[in-house]
Design a protein around this motif. Sequence first.
Motif, PDB file in Angstrom:
ATOM      1  N   ARG A   1      12.655 -33.444   8.994  1.00 17.91           N
ATOM      2  CA  ARG A   1      13.760 -34.394   9.138  1.00 17.91           C
ATOM      3  C   ARG A   1      13.204 -35.767   9.476  1.00 17.91           C
ATOM      4  O   ARG A   1      12.370 -35.911  10.347  1.00 17.91           O
ATOM      5  N   LYS A   2      13.679 -36.745   8.774  1.00 16.19           N
ATOM      6  CA  LYS A   2      13.273 -38.120   9.045  1.00 16.19           C
ATOM      7  C   LYS A   2      14.308 -38.757   9.966  1.00 16.19           C
ATOM      8  O   LYS A   2      15.493 -38.465   9.879  1.00 16.19           O
ATOM      9  N   ALA A   3      13.835 -39.616  10.843  1.00 16.11           N
ATOM     10  CA  ALA A   3      14.738 -40.294  11.771  1.00 16.11           C
ATOM     11  C   ALA A   3      15.597 -41.290  10.999  1.00 16.11           C
ATOM     12  O   ALA A   3      15.118 -42.001  10.116  1.00 16.11           O
ATOM     13  N   THR A   4      16.872 -41.309  11.329  1.00 16.64           N
ATOM     14  CA  THR A   4      17.764 -42.281  10.702  1.00 16.64           C
ATOM     15  C   THR A   4      17.914 -43.465  11.651  1.00 16.64           C
ATOM     16  O   THR A   4      17.992 -43.295  12.868  1.00 16.64           O
ATOM     17  N   PRO A   5      17.935 -44.672  11.113  1.00 15.59           N
ATOM     18  CA  PRO A   5      18.056 -45.839  11.976  1.00 15.59           C
ATOM     19  C   PRO A   5      19.432 -45.896  12.635  1.00 15.59           C
ATOM     20  O   PRO A   5      20.430 -45.418  12.076  1.00 15.59           O
ATOM     21  N   LEU A   6      19.470 -46.464  13.835  1.00  9.44           N
ATOM     22  CA  LEU A   6      20.733 -46.615  14.550  1.00  9.44           C
ATOM     23  C   LEU A   6      21.570 -47.724  13.923  1.00  9.44           C
ATOM     24  O   LEU A   6      21.029 -48.739  13.481  1.00  9.44           O
ATOM     25  N   SER A   7      22.870 -47.527  13.940  1.00  5.66           N
ATOM     26  CA  SER A   7      23.761 -48.585  13.470  1.00  5.66           C
ATOM     27  C   SER A   7      23.779 -49.694  14.521  1.00  5.66           C
ATOM     28  O   SER A   7      23.342 -49.511  15.659  1.00  5.66           O
ATOM     29  N   ALA A   8      24.307 -50.851  14.147  1.00  4.02           N
ATOM     30  CA  ALA A   8      24.380 -51.982  15.083  1.00  4.02           C
ATOM     31  C   ALA A   8      25.222 -51.613  16.303  1.00  4.02           C
ATOM     32  O   ALA A   8      24.868 -51.939  17.446  1.00  4.02           O
ATOM     33  N   ALA A   9      26.339 -50.925  16.093  1.00  4.83           N
ATOM     34  CA  ALA A   9      27.202 -50.525  17.208  1.00  4.83           C
ATOM     35  C   ALA A   9      26.479 -49.551  18.136  1.00  4.83           C
ATOM     36  O   ALA A   9      26.585 -49.648  19.366  1.00  4.83           O
ATOM     37  N   ALA A  10      25.715 -48.623  17.565  1.00  4.15           N
ATOM     38  CA  ALA A  10      24.985 -47.657  18.382  1.00  4.15           C
ATOM     39  C   ALA A  10      23.883 -48.339  19.176  1.00  4.15           C
ATOM     40  O   ALA A  10      23.642 -48.018  20.336  1.00  4.15           O
ATOM     41  N   GLN A  11      23.217 -49.326  18.564  1.00  3.49           N
ATOM     42  CA  GLN A  11      22.181 -50.079  19.272  1.00  3.49           C
ATOM     43  C   GLN A  11      22.775 -50.839  20.450  1.00  3.49           C
ATOM     44  O   GLN A  11      22.206 -50.852  21.543  1.00  3.49           O
ATOM     45  N   GLN A  12      23.930 -51.476  20.242  1.00  6.07           N
ATOM     46  CA  GLN A  12      24.574 -52.218  21.322  1.00  6.07           C
ATOM     47  C   GLN A  12      24.997 -51.278  22.445  1.00  6.07           C
ATOM     48  O   GLN A  12      24.818 -51.588  23.627  1.00  6.07           O
ATOM     49  N   ALA A  13      25.540 -50.117  22.115  1.00  4.85           N
ATOM     50  CA  ALA A  13      25.960 -49.158  23.134  1.00  4.85           C
ATOM     51  C   ALA A  13      24.752 -48.634  23.918  1.00  4.85           C
ATOM     52  O   ALA A  13      24.825 -48.492  25.149  1.00  4.85           O
ATOM     53  N   LEU A  14      23.652 -48.397  23.230  1.00  2.00           N
ATOM     54  CA  LEU A  14      22.439 -47.932  23.897  1.00  2.00           C
ATOM     55  C   LEU A  14      21.897 -49.003  24.835  1.00  2.00           C
ATOM     56  O   LEU A  14      21.527 -48.712  25.971  1.00  2.00           O
ATOM     57  N   GLN A  15      21.879 -50.250  24.380  1.00  2.00           N
ATOM     58  CA  GLN A  15      21.402 -51.341  25.242  1.00  2.00           C
ATOM     59  C   GLN A  15      22.303 -51.519  26.457  1.00  2.00           C
ATOM     60  O   GLN A  15      21.821 -51.745  27.563  1.00  2.00           O
ATOM     61  N   ALA A  16      23.601 -51.371  26.287  1.00  2.19           N
ATOM     62  CA  ALA A  16      24.523 -51.484  27.411  1.00  2.19           C
ATOM     63  C   ALA A  16      24.302 -50.348  28.410  1.00  2.19           C
ATOM     64  O   ALA A  16      24.323 -50.569  29.636  1.00  2.19           O
ATOM     65  N   ALA A  17      24.058 -49.148  27.903  1.00  2.29           N
ATOM     66  CA  ALA A  17      23.818 -48.014  28.783  1.00  2.29           C
ATOM     67  C   ALA A  17      22.514 -48.202  29.555  1.00  2.29           C
ATOM     68  O   ALA A  17      22.453 -47.947  30.764  1.00  2.29           O
ATOM     69  N   LEU A  18      21.474 -48.681  28.890  1.00  4.18           N
ATOM     70  CA  LEU A  18      20.207 -48.925  29.558  1.00  4.18           C
ATOM     71  C   LEU A  18      20.348 -50.036  30.607  1.00  4.18           C
ATOM     72  O   LEU A  18      19.783 -49.950  31.696  1.00  4.18           O
ATOM     73  N   ALA A  19      21.095 -51.070  30.273  1.00  2.00           N
ATOM     74  CA  ALA A  19      21.300 -52.176  31.221  1.00  2.00           C
ATOM     75  C   ALA A  19      22.051 -51.686  32.456  1.00  2.00           C
ATOM     76  O   ALA A  19      21.757 -52.110  33.582  1.00  2.00           O
ATOM     77  N   SER A  20      23.019 -50.799  32.274  1.00  2.00           N
ATOM     78  CA  SER A  20      23.766 -50.287  33.433  1.00  2.00           C
ATOM     79  C   SER A  20      22.898 -49.432  34.329  1.00  2.00           C
ATOM     80  O   SER A  20      23.116 -49.340  35.538  1.00  2.00           O
ATOM     81  N   LEU A  21      21.863 -48.786  33.774  1.00  5.00           N
ATOM     82  CA  LEU A  21      20.956 -47.990  34.585  1.00  5.00           C
ATOM     83  C   LEU A  21      20.022 -48.876  35.402  1.00  5.00           C
ATOM     84  O   LEU A  21      19.634 -48.517  36.512  1.00  5.00           O
ATOM     85  N   LYS A  22      19.672 -50.035  34.871  1.00  3.11           N
ATOM     86  CA  LYS A  22      18.777 -50.968  35.583  1.00  3.11           C
ATOM     87  C   LYS A  22      19.506 -51.665  36.714  1.00  3.11           C
ATOM     88  O   LYS A  22      18.918 -51.951  37.733  1.00  3.11           O
ATOM     89  N   ASP A  23      20.774 -51.961  36.536  1.00  2.03           N
ATOM     90  CA  ASP A  23      21.532 -52.703  37.541  1.00  2.03           C
ATOM     91  C   ASP A  23      22.458 -51.740  38.280  1.00  2.03           C
ATOM     92  O   ASP A  23      23.515 -51.389  37.776  1.00  2.03           O
ATOM     93  N   PRO A  24      22.081 -51.299  39.494  1.00  2.53           N
ATOM     94  CA  PRO A  24      22.896 -50.316  40.199  1.00  2.53           C
ATOM     95  C   PRO A  24      24.242 -50.856  40.686  1.00  2.53           C
ATOM     96  O   PRO A  24      25.121 -50.100  41.057  1.00  2.53           O
ATOM     97  N   GLU A  25      24.452 -52.165  40.667  1.00  6.75           N
ATOM     98  CA  GLU A  25      25.699 -52.738  41.157  1.00  6.75           C
ATOM     99  C   GLU A  25      26.788 -52.780  40.103  1.00  6.75           C
ATOM    100  O   GLU A  25      27.923 -53.104  40.383  1.00  6.75           O
ATOM    101  N   SER A  26      26.458 -52.473  38.826  1.00  5.92           N
ATOM    102  CA  SER A  26      27.465 -52.546  37.776  1.00  5.92           C
ATOM    103  C   SER A  26      28.350 -51.339  37.766  1.00  5.92           C
ATOM    104  O   SER A  26      28.057 -50.285  38.131  1.00  5.92           O
TER     105      SER A  26
END
Length: 142
Positions: free
Chosen positions: A117-142
């Motif tokens: 199986r080859k990896a499929t690239p993330l859609s723009a919406a999925a990339q934004q959601a992933l970045q938002a989730a990662l950002a919320s993990l870095k900032d405990p006050e959010s």
Amino acid sequence: MSDSKPRSNRPPSTPKAALDALLAEPAGGPIRRALWLDELDRRLNPHLPHPLAAHARLANFDNGRLVFVVDTPVWRAKLRLAAPELLNAARSIGLDATELVVKTTTAPLAAATQPIRKATPLSAAAQQALQAALASLKDPES
């Protein structure tokens, strides 16, 4: 306060690892043999011609006979042509191989039936959601 657990002079018992338990005598003999054959297959497979390697698997080694299984008669013929090189490769890793036996199976081999199986690239919406989730993990006050 005192500890309520009784103390013993015996060392604590440790459970056997699952693989150690499986390999215990006498039941472990067939499992050890299967693991050894699998390792031999991994060592001999690179010596097969590229397209043939996906269609051949070592099934047994007994009394100097390497037994391979292939999934179609065409690959059987090609493996028989590669016999001298394969026997030399087996001798180079310490086996006393004198004969190659090739059998054809009616079912496809496991390696040939599992596509990579080859990896499929993330859609723009999925990339934004992933970045938002990662950002919320870095900032405990959010």
